[in-house]
Design an enzyme around this catalytic site. Structure first.
Site, PDB file in Angstrom:
ATOM      1  N   GLY A   1       0.815  -1.206   0.000  1.00  0.00           N
ATOM      2  CA  GLY A   1       0.000   0.000   0.000  1.00  0.00           C
ATOM      3  C   GLY A   1       0.852   1.261   0.000  1.00  0.00           C
ATOM      4  O   GLY A   1       0.532   2.245  -0.678  1.00  0.00           O
ATOM      5  N   SER A   2       1.940   1.242   0.737  1.00  0.00           N
ATOM      6  CA  SER A   2       2.790   2.436   0.832  1.00  0.00           C
ATOM      7  C   SER A   2       3.344   2.813  -0.541  1.00  0.00           C
ATOM      8  O   SER A   2       3.294   3.983  -0.938  1.00  0.00           O
ATOM      9  CB  SER A   2       3.955   2.194   1.799  1.00  0.00           C
ATOM     10  OG  SER A   2       3.459   1.913   3.086  1.00  0.00           O
TER      11      SER A   2
ATOM     12  N   ASN B   1      -7.578   4.123   8.995  1.00  0.00           N
ATOM     13  CA  ASN B   1      -7.028   2.928   9.627  1.00  0.00           C
ATOM     14  C   ASN B   1      -7.071   2.969  11.146  1.00  0.00           C
ATOM     15  O   ASN B   1      -7.058   1.938  11.792  1.00  0.00           O
ATOM     16  CB  ASN B   1      -5.598   2.685   9.151  1.00  0.00           C
ATOM     17  CG  ASN B   1      -4.741   3.930   9.170  1.00  0.00           C
ATOM     18  OD1 ASN B   1      -5.095   4.960   8.580  1.00  0.00           O
ATOM     19  ND2 ASN B   1      -3.619   3.868   9.862  1.00  0.00           N
TER      20      ASN B   1
ATOM     21  N   CYS C   1       2.150   1.740  12.835  1.00  0.00           N
ATOM     22  CA  CYS C   1       3.265   2.500  12.268  1.00  0.00           C
ATOM     23  C   CYS C   1       3.753   3.568  13.229  1.00  0.00           C
ATOM     24  O   CYS C   1       4.881   4.020  13.163  1.00  0.00           O
ATOM     25  CB  CYS C   1       2.838   3.176  10.981  1.00  0.00           C
ATOM     26  SG  CYS C   1       1.652   2.227  10.071  1.00  0.00           S
TER      27      CYS C   1
ATOM     28  N   GLN D   1      -7.627   0.149   3.784  1.00  0.00           N
ATOM     29  CA  GLN D   1      -8.496  -0.415   4.831  1.00  0.00           C
ATOM     30  C   GLN D   1      -9.860  -0.826   4.291  1.00  0.00           C
ATOM     31  O   GLN D   1     -10.589  -1.550   4.956  1.00  0.00           O
ATOM     32  CB  GLN D   1      -8.685   0.600   5.967  1.00  0.00           C
ATOM     33  CG  GLN D   1      -7.444   0.833   6.805  1.00  0.00           C
ATOM     34  CD  GLN D   1      -7.036  -0.384   7.620  1.00  0.00           C
ATOM     35  OE1 GLN D   1      -7.858  -1.210   8.011  1.00  0.00           O
ATOM     36  NE2 GLN D   1      -5.748  -0.515   7.884  1.00  0.00           N
TER      37      GLN D   1
ATOM     38  N   SER E   1      -3.615  -3.075  -0.404  1.00  0.00           N
ATOM     39  CA  SER E   1      -2.494  -3.845   0.125  1.00  0.00           C
ATOM     40  C   SER E   1      -2.944  -5.252   0.494  1.00  0.00           C
ATOM     41  O   SER E   1      -3.927  -5.419   1.225  1.00  0.00           O
ATOM     42  CB  SER E   1      -1.940  -3.132   1.364  1.00  0.00           C
ATOM     43  OG  SER E   1      -0.995  -3.956   1.984  1.00  0.00           O
ATOM     44  N   GLY E   2      -2.214  -6.251   0.017  1.00  0.00           N
ATOM     45  CA  GLY E   2      -2.607  -7.651   0.222  1.00  0.00           C
ATOM     46  C   GLY E   2      -2.800  -8.056   1.673  1.00  0.00           C
ATOM     47  O   GLY E   2      -3.752  -8.762   2.007  1.00  0.00           O
ATOM     48  N   HIS E   3      -1.902  -7.593   2.535  1.00  0.00           N
ATOM     49  CA  HIS E   3      -1.944  -8.131   3.908  1.00  0.00           C
ATOM     50  C   HIS E   3      -3.059  -7.538   4.773  1.00  0.00           C
ATOM     51  O   HIS E   3      -3.251  -7.951   5.916  1.00  0.00           O
ATOM     52  CB  HIS E   3      -0.578  -7.984   4.590  1.00  0.00           C
ATOM     53  CG  HIS E   3      -0.206  -6.607   5.034  1.00  0.00           C
ATOM     54  ND1 HIS E   3      -0.308  -6.215   6.352  1.00  0.00           N
ATOM     55  CD2 HIS E   3       0.260  -5.537   4.366  1.00  0.00           C
ATOM     56  CE1 HIS E   3       0.101  -4.962   6.464  1.00  0.00           C
ATOM     57  NE2 HIS E   3       0.454  -4.524   5.269  1.00  0.00           N
TER      58      HIS E   3
ATOM     59  N   THR F   1      11.612  -7.796 -11.027  1.00  0.00           N
ATOM     60  CA  THR F   1      10.987  -9.072 -11.364  1.00  0.00           C
ATOM     61  C   THR F   1       9.744  -9.261 -10.502  1.00  0.00           C
ATOM     62  O   THR F   1       9.783  -9.059  -9.287  1.00  0.00           O
ATOM     63  CB  THR F   1      11.990 -10.226 -11.153  1.00  0.00           C
ATOM     64  OG1 THR F   1      13.143  -9.930 -11.952  1.00  0.00           O
ATOM     65  CG2 THR F   1      11.406 -11.562 -11.574  1.00  0.00           C
TER      66      THR F   1
HETATM   67  C1  LIG Z   1      -1.515  -0.414   6.138  1.00  0.00           C
HETATM   68  C2  LIG Z   1      -1.854   0.834   5.440  1.00  0.00           C
HETATM   69  C3  LIG Z   1      -1.000   1.367   4.449  1.00  0.00           C
HETATM   70  C4  LIG Z   1       0.325   0.746   4.133  1.00  0.00           C
HETATM   71  O1  LIG Z   1       0.228  -0.470   3.438  1.00  0.00           O
HETATM   72  P1  LIG Z   1       1.505  -1.436   3.388  1.00  0.00           P
HETATM   73  O2  LIG Z   1       1.109  -2.532   2.453  1.00  0.00           O
HETATM   74  O3  LIG Z   1       1.713  -1.934   4.768  1.00  0.00           O
HETATM   75  O4  LIG Z   1       2.634  -0.639   2.863  1.00  0.00           O
HETATM   76  C5  LIG Z   1      -1.395   2.507   3.808  1.00  0.00           C
HETATM   77  N1  LIG Z   1      -2.566   3.116   4.089  1.00  0.00           N
HETATM   78  C6  LIG Z   1      -3.406   2.632   5.011  1.00  0.00           C
HETATM   79  C7  LIG Z   1      -4.705   3.329   5.269  1.00  0.00           C
HETATM   80  C8  LIG Z   1      -3.078   1.478   5.729  1.00  0.00           C
HETATM   81  O5  LIG Z   1      -3.907   1.019   6.662  1.00  0.00           O
END
Ligand SMILES: *Cc1c(COP(=O)(O)O)cnc(C)c1O
Length: 400
Positions: free
Chosen positions: A71-72, A152, A325, A180, A200-202, A238
């Site tokens: 996501g970042s 978040n 964070c 989120q 973001s996948g996680h 890659t």
């Molecule tokens: C977790 C989060 C991110 C960052 O995503 P990452 O995949 O951990 O780099 C960015 N924005 C929001 C709102 C998030 O909750």
């Protein structure tokens, strides 16, 4: 009992996502940029993932989906692309919220150093921006509005379709950090007039270290990673095919089950809110209704969020104070203070982010332990004593 209630920091890999990851690690080890058979088999897996992701957010074309490291990176690339791409057209102004994730705020600060001007809108006390403020902030030289889909830390959902309509009317690019929201709330990039969107996948039971930037066709992306011509020349390196394929199935799983997951998680959230309401001089932060299904962010006067968090951890309850964070610094959350919550209240805040794997029994356990831990820390707190003796003034009313 162990209760994981920190799903806004990260979620666990779902079984579907895990199976896909292992399948790809075992069977698809080619480089999708290789022209031979093994490369092309792997390329097909990547194409399939791109189509799945496009389908989940109703993108017109899978080629509008770019895979990133998270996501970042997606946030960085969206802002940098819009700003640098439009600067030579005389556009040097950007609009965002003061409660955004640091991936947005720190990139904005970097762009300010490059000569851009940034307006940081402050939300209303419920954490939601007034769309009139967005409208009024847009100028002739505005290149981009970047406003998160849902926060978040305190879960407030922003009026995304309304902001999209304003930006379309004013011919300004609109990016939203939907990290989120993805797989938790319905997203339709066409109906909502979203030009760029980060995921973001996680955060939806996929793997860590993979993310998605949607950029509508016609938007010229700027590379933040230079090198090979992967991702249509916009993101070198890659490609992490197993991670991407696993993320795509996790997103699809979340979107396919969204209705039932949302109603289950919402009920758990509201049970927790109901159960914490009777703690005096404490409050729910963020809009009670327009909030993420799993988010409960609560301030307790007279105690430190970190102390509560660590004590709850001893009972097996895993939650957060502020976002993961920022949890290594003891500054109060910029999100809570940014929406006008007094520093004293922001210091004593906890975030529970629930998921469909949580149970009612776990919620009742959280309620019981939060009551006892808050009471314990208040009984030891000189600050609380001052409040009791009237030496200091309360900043949260006794009852909600
Ligand atoms: C977790 C989060 C991110 C960052 O995503 P990452 O995949 O951990 O780099 C960015 N924005 C929001 C709102 C998030 O909750």
């Amino acid at each position: 009992m162990r209760v994981y209630a920190d799903n806004a920091a990260t979620t666990y890999l779902s079984k579907t996502a895990r199976d896909k990851l292992i399948e790809c690690l075992d069977n698809f080890n080619g480089n999708p940029n290789s022209l031979h058979t093994d490369g092309q088999r792997t390329q097909e897996v990547l194409d399939e993932a791109r189509a799945i992701v496009a389908g989940c957010i109703n993108a017109k074309n899978p080629n509008e989906i770019y895979f990133t490291s998270g996501g970042s990176e997606a946030d960085n690339q969206a802002l940098i692309s819009a700003a640098r791409g439009l600067r030579n057209k005389g556009k040097k102004h950007l609009v965002t919220l003061n409660i955004e994730h640091h991936a947005i705020l720190h990139t904005m600060a970097k762009l300010e150093k490059e000569g851009f001007e940034v307006t940081y809108l402050k939300p209303q006390p419920n954490g939601i921006v007034d769309i009139e403020d967005v409208k009024n902030a847009i100028r002739e030289d505005t290149a981009l509005v970047s406003i998160m889909f849902a926060n978040n830390e305190m879960g407030a959902i922003q009026p995304i379709p309304e902001i999209g309509a304003i930006c379309k009317e004013k011919h300004v690019l609109f990016h939203t950090d939907a990290v989120q929201a993805a797989a938790h709330l319905p997203i339709d990039v066409q109906a909502m007039n979203i030009d760029m969107l980060s995921m973001s996948g996680h955060k939806f039971h996929g793997p860590k270290g993979v993310g998605i930037l949607y950029a509508r066709n016609g938007i010229r992306l700027t590379n933040v990673i230079e090198g090979g011509a992967q991702e249509r020349g916009k993101r070198a390196g890659t490609v992490n095919v197993p991670g991407i394929a696993s993320m795509a199935v996790a997103l699809k799983e979340g979107c396919d089950n969204m209705e039932q997951n949302m109603s289950k998680v919402r009920a758990l959230r509201d049970r927790l809110i109901e159960g914490l309401k009777d703690i005096p001089y404490s409050q729910l932060n963020g809009d009670p209704v327009k909030r993420l299904p799993g988010n409960v962010n609560w301030s307790f006067e007279g105690v430190e969020g970190e102390s509560l968090l660590l004590h709850l951890d001893l009972y097996g309850i895993e939650c957060s104070s502020g976002s993961a964070c920022t949890s290594e610094s003891l500054d109060p959350s910029h999100v809570l203070t940014g929406m006008g919550i007094p520093v004293e209240a922001a210091h004593g805040s906890l975030r529970f982010s629930l998921d469909y794997e949580n149970t009612e029994e776990q919620i009742d356990y959280i309620i019981e332990k939060v009551h006892s831990v808050v009471e314990l820390y208040r009984s030891m707190s000189p600050y609380w004593e001052d409040l009791q003796n009237g030496i200091r003034e309360h900043c949260i009313p006794e009852h909600m």
